[in-house]
Design a protein around this motif. Structure first.
Motif, PDB file in Angstrom:
ATOM      1  N   LYS A  22       0.862  -1.200  -0.071  1.00 36.12           N
ATOM      2  CA  LYS A  22      -0.027   0.032  -0.136  1.00 36.12           C
ATOM      3  C   LYS A  22       0.801   1.331   0.205  1.00 36.12           C
ATOM      4  O   LYS A  22       0.505   2.350  -0.645  1.00 36.12           O
ATOM      5  N   ALA A  23       2.057   1.267   0.756  1.00 35.70           N
ATOM      6  CA  ALA A  23       2.988   2.329   0.577  1.00 35.70           C
ATOM      7  C   ALA A  23       3.528   2.688  -0.638  1.00 35.70           C
ATOM      8  O   ALA A  23       3.771   3.712  -1.298  1.00 35.70           O
ATOM      9  N   LEU A  24       3.671   1.448  -1.359  1.00 33.50           N
ATOM     10  CA  LEU A  24       4.426   1.474  -2.551  1.00 33.50           C
ATOM     11  C   LEU A  24       3.497   2.175  -3.520  1.00 33.50           C
ATOM     12  O   LEU A  24       3.865   3.019  -4.526  1.00 33.50           O
ATOM     13  N   LEU A  25       2.163   1.894  -3.335  1.00 37.69           N
ATOM     14  CA  LEU A  25       1.162   2.365  -4.468  1.00 37.69           C
ATOM     15  C   LEU A  25       1.117   4.036  -4.332  1.00 37.69           C
ATOM     16  O   LEU A  25       0.851   4.499  -5.175  1.00 37.69           O
ATOM     17  N   ASN A  26       1.520   4.433  -3.158  1.00 36.95           N
ATOM     18  CA  ASN A  26       1.426   5.980  -3.053  1.00 36.95           C
ATOM     19  C   ASN A  26       2.607   6.421  -3.804  1.00 36.95           C
ATOM     20  O   ASN A  26       2.802   7.714  -4.155  1.00 36.95           O
ATOM     21  N   LYS A  27       3.653   5.709  -4.302  1.00 33.78           N
ATOM     22  CA  LYS A  27       4.757   6.032  -4.786  1.00 33.78           C
ATOM     23  C   LYS A  27       4.994   5.737  -6.393  1.00 33.78           C
ATOM     24  O   LYS A  27       5.590   6.240  -7.270  1.00 33.78           O
ATOM     25  N   LEU A  28       4.001   4.668  -6.678  1.00 32.05           N
ATOM     26  CA  LEU A  28       4.108   4.047  -7.893  1.00 32.05           C
ATOM     27  C   LEU A  28       2.417   4.257  -8.410  1.00 32.05           C
ATOM     28  O   LEU A  28       1.956   2.911  -8.449  1.00 32.05           O
ATOM     29  N   PRO A  29       2.105   5.294  -8.870  1.00 31.32           N
ATOM     30  CA  PRO A  29       0.712   5.184  -9.226  1.00 31.32           C
ATOM     31  C   PRO A  29       0.117   4.565 -10.388  1.00 31.32           C
ATOM     32  O   PRO A  29      -1.145   4.141 -10.607  1.00 31.32           O
ATOM     33  N   ASP A  30       1.210   4.180 -11.112  1.00 29.16           N
ATOM     34  CA  ASP A  30       0.772   3.297 -12.347  1.00 29.16           C
ATOM     35  C   ASP A  30       0.827   1.723 -11.984  1.00 29.16           C
ATOM     36  O   ASP A  30       0.945   0.726 -13.076  1.00 29.16           O
ATOM     37  N   TYR A  31       0.775   1.350 -10.938  1.00 27.12           N
ATOM     38  CA  TYR A  31       0.743  -0.018 -10.328  1.00 27.12           C
ATOM     39  C   TYR A  31      -0.544  -0.335  -9.479  1.00 27.12           C
ATOM     40  O   TYR A  31      -1.158   0.591  -9.115  1.00 27.12           O
ATOM     41  N   PHE A  32      -0.807  -1.586  -9.481  1.00 30.83           N
ATOM     42  CA  PHE A  32      -2.022  -2.029  -8.721  1.00 30.83           C
ATOM     43  C   PHE A  32      -1.613  -3.027  -7.748  1.00 30.83           C
ATOM     44  O   PHE A  32      -0.716  -3.844  -8.056  1.00 30.83           O
ATOM     45  N   ASP A 142      15.648 -10.441  -5.540  1.00 26.38           N
ATOM     46  CA  ASP A 142      16.586  -9.446  -6.121  1.00 26.38           C
ATOM     47  C   ASP A 142      16.755  -8.246  -4.931  1.00 26.38           C
ATOM     48  O   ASP A 142      17.695  -7.746  -5.080  1.00 26.38           O
ATOM     49  N   LEU A 143      15.847  -8.695  -3.854  1.00 23.51           N
ATOM     50  CA  LEU A 143      15.983  -7.676  -2.513  1.00 23.51           C
ATOM     51  C   LEU A 143      15.539  -8.299  -1.480  1.00 23.51           C
ATOM     52  O   LEU A 143      14.512  -9.014  -1.520  1.00 23.51           O
ATOM     53  N   GLU A 144      16.052  -8.054  -0.503  1.00 25.57           N
ATOM     54  CA  GLU A 144      15.553  -8.306   0.751  1.00 25.57           C
ATOM     55  C   GLU A 144      15.215  -7.274   1.688  1.00 25.57           C
ATOM     56  O   GLU A 144      16.190  -6.422   1.933  1.00 25.57           O
ATOM     57  N   VAL A 145      13.855  -7.231   2.555  1.00 23.43           N
ATOM     58  CA  VAL A 145      13.566  -6.265   3.329  1.00 23.43           C
ATOM     59  C   VAL A 145      13.270  -6.867   4.700  1.00 23.43           C
ATOM     60  O   VAL A 145      12.643  -7.768   4.660  1.00 23.43           O
ATOM     61  N   ASP A 146      13.377  -6.017   5.658  1.00 25.18           N
ATOM     62  CA  ASP A 146      13.014  -6.331   7.046  1.00 25.18           C
ATOM     63  C   ASP A 146      12.040  -5.183   7.490  1.00 25.18           C
ATOM     64  O   ASP A 146      12.444  -4.094   7.883  1.00 25.18           O
ATOM     65  N   THR A 147      10.917  -5.575   7.481  1.00 16.85           N
ATOM     66  CA  THR A 147       9.893  -4.534   8.119  1.00 16.85           C
ATOM     67  C   THR A 147      10.036  -4.004   9.493  1.00 16.85           C
ATOM     68  O   THR A 147       9.770  -2.708   9.646  1.00 16.85           O
ATOM     69  N   PHE A 148      10.673  -4.932  10.342  1.00 21.01           N
ATOM     70  CA  PHE A 148      10.890  -4.539  11.627  1.00 21.01           C
ATOM     71  C   PHE A 148      12.410  -3.603  11.821  1.00 21.01           C
ATOM     72  O   PHE A 148      12.318  -2.599  12.366  1.00 21.01           O
ATOM     73  N   ARG A 149      13.171  -4.138  11.242  1.00 20.21           N
ATOM     74  CA  ARG A 149      14.504  -3.309  11.308  1.00 20.21           C
ATOM     75  C   ARG A 149      14.541  -2.172  10.515  1.00 20.21           C
ATOM     76  O   ARG A 149      15.293  -0.983  10.729  1.00 20.21           O
ATOM     77  N   ASP A 150      13.842  -2.259   9.129  1.00 21.89           N
ATOM     78  CA  ASP A 150      13.951  -1.229   7.804  1.00 21.89           C
ATOM     79  C   ASP A 150      12.868  -0.102   8.287  1.00 21.89           C
ATOM     80  O   ASP A 150      13.114   0.893   7.876  1.00 21.89           O
ATOM     81  N   GLY A 151      11.879  -0.432   8.874  1.00 22.50           N
ATOM     82  CA  GLY A 151      10.725   0.381   8.795  1.00 22.50           C
ATOM     83  C   GLY A 151       9.979   0.287   7.667  1.00 22.50           C
ATOM     84  O   GLY A 151      10.612   0.059   6.489  1.00 22.50           O
ATOM     85  N   LEU A 152       8.768   0.903   7.696  1.00 18.36           N
ATOM     86  CA  LEU A 152       8.176   0.914   6.310  1.00 18.36           C
ATOM     87  C   LEU A 152       8.725   1.665   5.356  1.00 18.36           C
ATOM     88  O   LEU A 152       8.717   1.238   4.166  1.00 18.36           O
ATOM     89  N   GLU A 153       9.125   2.951   5.820  1.00 15.65           N
ATOM     90  CA  GLU A 153       9.590   3.896   4.740  1.00 15.65           C
ATOM     91  C   GLU A 153      10.962   3.410   4.203  1.00 15.65           C
ATOM     92  O   GLU A 153      11.252   3.723   3.040  1.00 15.65           O
ATOM     93  N   GLY A 154      11.850   2.930   5.087  1.00 10.34           N
ATOM     94  CA  GLY A 154      12.955   2.374   4.766  1.00 10.34           C
ATOM     95  C   GLY A 154      12.924   0.974   3.633  1.00 10.34           C
ATOM     96  O   GLY A 154      13.583   0.826   2.602  1.00 10.34           O
ATOM     97  N   CYS A 155      11.612   0.132   3.920  1.00  6.83           N
ATOM     98  CA  CYS A 155      11.309  -0.831   2.856  1.00  6.83           C
ATOM     99  C   CYS A 155      11.098  -0.217   1.689  1.00  6.83           C
ATOM    100  O   CYS A 155      11.603  -0.748   0.549  1.00  6.83           O
ATOM    101  N   VAL A 156      10.339   0.774   1.695  1.00  6.46           N
ATOM    102  CA  VAL A 156       9.547   1.365   0.519  1.00  6.46           C
ATOM    103  C   VAL A 156      11.022   1.963  -0.325  1.00  6.46           C
ATOM    104  O   VAL A 156      11.073   1.753  -1.526  1.00  6.46           O
ATOM    105  N   GLU A 157      11.795   2.642   0.327  1.00  8.40           N
ATOM    106  CA  GLU A 157      12.860   3.371  -0.216  1.00  8.40           C
ATOM    107  C   GLU A 157      13.699   2.502  -0.990  1.00  8.40           C
ATOM    108  O   GLU A 157      14.460   2.501  -2.094  1.00  8.40           O
ATOM    109  N   LYS A 158      14.269   1.175  -0.402  1.00  3.98           N
ATOM    110  CA  LYS A 158      15.087   0.287  -0.898  1.00  3.98           C
ATOM    111  C   LYS A 158      14.423  -0.260  -1.914  1.00  3.98           C
ATOM    112  O   LYS A 158      15.178  -0.741  -3.000  1.00  3.98           O
TER     113      LYS A 158
END
Length: 168
Positions: A22-32, A142-158
């Motif tokens: 959902k956070a990515l959708l705010n940054k990528l309006p041409d995605y569903f 291609d990429l690994e994120v950790d929602t606890f360690r990276d936080g939401l914004e960190g995950c989206v940015e990565k």
């Protein structure tokens, strides 16, 4: 027609996939956003679960084919998924190899997963721990994120940085 891009967010229940999507959708309006949970609602409406009248094919079988169908028509997707067994992994690979997929492993520590399960109240307690027996064991991301360690914004940015790097 150019195939749509697919961002696969794979992780156990309560790892934060839907929140990241959902956070990515705010940054990528041409995605569903397209999730296994949402697709399962379609199957649930078709079945008569009270009388054990069930579709005799795994939901993922249909889910993967509809992802391909959307991508074939140029639709970009953020896919929220749990690749939880050998069938699901093999069917995903069989049906989506050759598609532009950025595979993202969504991780979270077990104690935090258990806390989130209790807080949500809509998941069976212990489900995430059970899924950890299989999820992420053989996947190559291609990429690994950790929602606890990276936080939401960190995950989206990565994820956005990885998308940019793949374009270069």
């Amino acid at each position: 027609m150019k195939k749509g891009n697919i961002i696969l967010l794979n992780g156990v229940s309560s790892s934060g996939k839907t929140t990241v999507a959902k956070a990515l959708l705010n940054k990528l309006p041409d995605y569903f956003h397209y999730s296994l949970d949402s697709f399962d609602l379609v199957i649930e409406q078709m079945e008569d679960r009270d009388n054990n009248r069930l579709i005799p094919v795994a939901t993922e079988y249909y889910f993967h084919r509809t992802i391909a169908m959307f991508a074939d028509t140029g639709v970009n997707l953020i896919v929220d998924h749990v690749i939880h067994d050998a069938f699901t992994r093999e069917d995903w690979q069989k049906n989506l190899s050759g598609y532009p997929v950025m595979s993202v492993g969504v991780f979270c520590p077990l104690d935090e997963l258990e806390r989130r399960e209790k807080e949500r109240g809509d998941r069976r307690i212990g489900q995430a721990k059970e899924q950890l027996e299989f999820v992420h064991k053989e996947e190559v991301y291609d990429l690994e994120v950790d929602t606890f360690r990276d936080g939401l914004e960190g995950c989206v940015e990565k994820i956005l940085q990885q998308m940019q790097a793949e374009l270069e």
